[in-house]
Design a protein around this motif. Sequence first.
Motif, mmCIF file in Angstrom:
data_model
loop_
_atom_site.group_PDB
_atom_site.id
_atom_site.type_symbol
_atom_site.label_atom_id
_atom_site.label_comp_id
_atom_site.label_asym_id
_atom_site.label_seq_id
_atom_site.Cartn_x
_atom_site.Cartn_y
_atom_site.Cartn_z
ATOM 1 N N THR A 1 -44.110 58.599 55.846
ATOM 2 C CA THR A 1 -43.005 58.888 56.766
ATOM 3 C C THR A 1 -41.767 58.063 56.417
ATOM 4 O OG1 THR A 1 -44.578 59.393 58.537
ATOM 5 C CG2 THR A 1 -42.305 58.978 59.189
ATOM 6 N N ASP B 1 -50.446 55.429 53.309
ATOM 7 C CA ASP B 1 -50.862 56.006 54.579
ATOM 8 C C ASP B 1 -49.711 56.759 55.228
ATOM 9 O OD1 ASP B 1 -49.185 54.001 55.507
ATOM 10 O OD2 ASP B 1 -50.810 52.728 56.256
ATOM 11 N N ARG B 2 -49.923 57.222 56.431
ATOM 12 C CA ARG B 2 -48.930 58.046 57.125
ATOM 13 C C ARG B 2 -47.613 57.299 57.318
ATOM 14 N NH1 ARG B 2 -47.341 57.991 62.168
ATOM 15 N NH2 ARG B 2 -49.036 56.582 62.754
ATOM 16 N N LYS C 1 -46.787 64.787 49.559
ATOM 17 C CA LYS C 1 -46.906 64.578 51.002
ATOM 18 C C LYS C 1 -45.548 64.272 51.621
ATOM 19 C CE LYS C 1 -51.624 62.816 50.464
ATOM 20 N NZ LYS C 1 -52.500 61.618 50.540
ATOM 21 N N THR D 1 -43.521 66.231 54.679
ATOM 22 C CA THR D 1 -43.004 65.511 55.847
ATOM 23 C C THR D 1 -41.506 65.714 56.001
ATOM 24 O OG1 THR D 1 -44.743 63.845 55.558
ATOM 25 C CG2 THR D 1 -42.887 63.260 56.968
#
Length: 323
Positions: A69, A64-65, A15, A19
């Motif tokens: 990030t 989580d996001r 992920k 990103t």
Amino acid sequence: MHLQSTPAIADGLRKVESTVARLGGSSALPAINEAAERVIHAGGKRLRPALTLATALAFGKRLDRRIITAAACVELIHAGSLVHDDLMDGATQRRGIPTLNADLGRNKALVIGDFMLARAGLAAVTAVSRPVAEVFAATTVELAEGQFLETADLFNRERTQEAALRSITGKTAALFRASCLVAAICARAETEDRRRMAVYGERFGLIFQILDDLLDLAAPAGRVGKPTGHDLAQGVYTLPILRARARDPHLLDGDVNAILAKLNTAEIVEDTLAYCRELADEATAALPALREQDIAATLRGLPHAYLDQVSELTRRTTLRQVG
């Protein structure tokens, strides 16, 4: 022992890759996106974002996001700093492919590196949190200061060990520190636990850079992608060299070949590994009580495991020297 092979971290890194690609490809100018994509996909261990993910998991935080990030910002800052490093070194290749400055020229490489650093800062403040963005901003300042200190000491035969440590703390260890600290912030860890994770990250970052400097002198030919003594030729007198000079005050007399000929490879390897073992002990002692014991055990073992890898890599060179 590899962080990246842990299933939860491996999934998180996939992920993170997406990103990083999205952030690196977010310029209104396609040429900048293409150049940034080249740097992002040029390889690398992704060790720094893996530390971010591992720290968050160790505190019991879901990936989580915001965590993804934050880890992506860590990697984007690292990538941008590599563009600047290549530019300053006049490097024509990194990991076997042409550098941006070799392909596109110095001016374009400079602004692409700037874009990547700035894009990471923007993503941190808009998609993570202001405290995390402040950590990244302060870290970018340290990266610049550390690199400046190294540049100011090029070919300085009076460079001290303290000066070398200050430089690598800024140019390398600061981002390792930030990798752990931003995860602890996202996990809402207590202030003391944040401080302890920051110490862990900084000590591991010092180990990483010092051992990289050792490999420049002692790795088997061709194993690190650059000729033996590359840093010496660039006028960078690294900590392993400076510690060896403490035993031989005339070590830096002469050219690169003369210095390499005077080096006792077995001695410099043994001394540097012993120094880094002390740093590894400090790193593991700094770790706070962590919720997820499996990840905590991996973090605890990581500094010494990395030392063992480098020790094995240098072993054959050392045996040839003393045999």
